[in-house]
Design a protein around this motif. Structure first.
Motif, PDB file in Angstrom:
ATOM      1  N   LEU A  20       0.821  -1.203   0.000  1.00  0.00           N
ATOM      2  CA  LEU A  20       0.000   0.000   0.000  1.00  0.00           C
ATOM      3  C   LEU A  20       0.863   1.263   0.000  1.00  0.00           C
ATOM      4  O   LEU A  20       0.583   2.218  -0.732  1.00  0.00           O
ATOM      5  CB  LEU A  20      -0.925  -0.002   1.222  1.00  0.00           C
ATOM      6  N   GLY A  23       2.252   1.817  -3.402  1.00  0.00           N
ATOM      7  CA  GLY A  23       1.194   2.351  -4.250  1.00  0.00           C
ATOM      8  C   GLY A  23       0.934   3.826  -3.989  1.00  0.00           C
ATOM      9  O   GLY A  23       0.638   4.588  -4.906  1.00  0.00           O
ATOM     10  N   LYS A  27       0.631   7.627  -6.254  1.00  0.00           N
ATOM     11  CA  LYS A  27      -0.379   8.673  -6.082  1.00  0.00           C
ATOM     12  C   LYS A  27       0.272  10.027  -5.799  1.00  0.00           C
ATOM     13  O   LYS A  27      -0.209  11.058  -6.272  1.00  0.00           O
ATOM     14  CB  LYS A  27      -1.350   8.305  -4.965  1.00  0.00           C
ATOM     15  N   GLU A 146      -0.411   4.778 -12.200  1.00  0.00           N
ATOM     16  CA  GLU A 146      -1.021   4.681 -10.865  1.00  0.00           C
ATOM     17  C   GLU A 146      -2.213   3.735 -10.890  1.00  0.00           C
ATOM     18  O   GLU A 146      -2.339   2.854 -10.037  1.00  0.00           O
ATOM     19  CB  GLU A 146      -1.456   6.064 -10.391  1.00  0.00           C
ATOM     20  N   HIS A 147      -3.082   3.916 -11.869  1.00  0.00           N
ATOM     21  CA  HIS A 147      -4.290   3.087 -11.969  1.00  0.00           C
ATOM     22  C   HIS A 147      -3.928   1.612 -12.164  1.00  0.00           C
ATOM     23  O   HIS A 147      -4.540   0.724 -11.574  1.00  0.00           O
ATOM     24  CB  HIS A 147      -5.166   3.583 -13.114  1.00  0.00           C
ATOM     25  N   ARG A 148      -2.922   1.365 -12.983  1.00  0.00           N
ATOM     26  CA  ARG A 148      -2.535  -0.006 -13.318  1.00  0.00           C
ATOM     27  C   ARG A 148      -1.743  -0.672 -12.190  1.00  0.00           C
ATOM     28  O   ARG A 148      -1.971  -1.836 -11.865  1.00  0.00           O
ATOM     29  CB  ARG A 148      -1.693   0.025 -14.592  1.00  0.00           C
ATOM     30  N   PHE A 150      -1.201   0.377  -8.804  1.00  0.00           N
ATOM     31  CA  PHE A 150      -1.569   0.496  -7.390  1.00  0.00           C
ATOM     32  C   PHE A 150      -2.086  -0.834  -6.850  1.00  0.00           C
ATOM     33  O   PHE A 150      -1.610  -1.343  -5.835  1.00  0.00           O
ATOM     34  CB  PHE A 150      -2.606   1.610  -7.192  1.00  0.00           C
ATOM     35  N   ARG A 151      -3.039  -1.413  -7.548  1.00  0.00           N
ATOM     36  CA  ARG A 151      -3.595  -2.697  -7.097  1.00  0.00           C
ATOM     37  C   ARG A 151      -2.567  -3.821  -7.160  1.00  0.00           C
ATOM     38  O   ARG A 151      -2.584  -4.728  -6.334  1.00  0.00           O
ATOM     39  CB  ARG A 151      -4.821  -3.053  -7.918  1.00  0.00           C
ATOM     40  N   VAL A 152      -1.667  -3.736  -8.144  1.00  0.00           N
ATOM     41  CA  VAL A 152      -0.616  -4.761  -8.260  1.00  0.00           C
ATOM     42  C   VAL A 152       0.267  -4.746  -7.018  1.00  0.00           C
ATOM     43  O   VAL A 152       0.574  -5.797  -6.443  1.00  0.00           O
ATOM     44  CB  VAL A 152       0.221  -4.532  -9.539  1.00  0.00           C
ATOM     45  N   TYR A 153       0.689  -3.545  -6.586  1.00  0.00           N
ATOM     46  CA  TYR A 153       1.561  -3.446  -5.408  1.00  0.00           C
ATOM     47  C   TYR A 153       0.868  -3.951  -4.145  1.00  0.00           C
ATOM     48  O   TYR A 153       1.463  -4.664  -3.345  1.00  0.00           O
ATOM     49  CB  TYR A 153       2.047  -2.012  -5.203  1.00  0.00           C
ATOM     50  N   VAL A 154      -0.384  -3.573  -3.968  1.00  0.00           N
ATOM     51  CA  VAL A 154      -1.121  -4.029  -2.781  1.00  0.00           C
ATOM     52  C   VAL A 154      -1.302  -5.546  -2.828  1.00  0.00           C
ATOM     53  O   VAL A 154      -1.094  -6.238  -1.821  1.00  0.00           O
ATOM     54  CB  VAL A 154      -2.479  -3.306  -2.667  1.00  0.00           C
ATOM     55  N   THR A 155      -1.654  -6.074  -3.983  1.00  0.00           N
ATOM     56  CA  THR A 155      -1.843  -7.520  -4.126  1.00  0.00           C
ATOM     57  C   THR A 155      -0.536  -8.270  -3.896  1.00  0.00           C
ATOM     58  O   THR A 155      -0.515  -9.301  -3.205  1.00  0.00           O
ATOM     59  CB  THR A 155      -2.411  -7.850  -5.524  1.00  0.00           C
TER      60      THR A 155
END
Length: 168
Positions: A20, A23, A27, A146-148, A150-155
């Motif tokens: 997070l 990510g 931002k 960021e859109h692509r 962000f979720r990758v880093y959190v996952t």
């Protein structure tokens, strides 16, 4: 037994938090670029309609956020140098500011500092329009990234924590 589960939960949570945080760096870059885009756009419009000295124009568009802090530092360095070189003050302010930007973003800002205060109003405005277009491209790329990612880093952070929990 309870301490093992607590440790696993903390490991999982910590790993997800690290993803997070990574990510959030994406931002920060996007927000910083957007702030500079707004501030430099306002400065470009001011250049078109005003004959005031550049430090006064910068003070007029100065506000909160990374661009506002940068402009304040730039003005302060210009005044401390006795008003010798706006370009040098701009470059020093870029070096002294901890901006969350990539090298290509900083290069555009360096070029902006070289343009400001060197030419007549029309030439500055035309150069600024080109630089603002490049800054807008970098902003669009940062938003996409960021859109692509962000979720990758959190996952990935959560998956790494889960993998470590399974191993333990």
């Amino acid at each position: 037994m309870t301490s093992i589960w607590l440790g696993k939960i903390l490991l999982l949570t910590g790993s997800a938090a690290m993803g997070l945080l990574r990510g959030q760096e994406l931002k920060k870059r996007t927000a910083c670029l957007a702030d500079f885009r707004r501030a430099l756009g306002a400065l470009s419009r001011e250049l078109a309609f005003s004959l005031r000295p550049l430090p006064e124009l910068v003070a007029g568009v100065q506000r909160e956020g990374p661009a506002g802090v940068f402009f304040a530092l730039c003005r302060r360095q210009f005044q401390d140098s006795g008003g010798e070189s706006w370009t040098d003050s701009w470059q020093r302010a870029l070096e002294d500011s901890p901006l969350p930007l990539k090298e290509e973003d900083l290069q555009i800002l360096r070029e902006t500092g070289e343009v400001l205060g060197r030419y007549d109003g029309d030439s500055q405005r035309q150069a600024m329009e080109g630089l603002l277009a490049r800054l807008e491209e970098n902003l669009a790329e940062a938003r996409t990234e960021e859109h692509r990612l962000f979720r990758v880093y959190v996952t990935l952070g959560a998956a790494a924590g889960l993998f470590a929990c399974i191993l333990l």
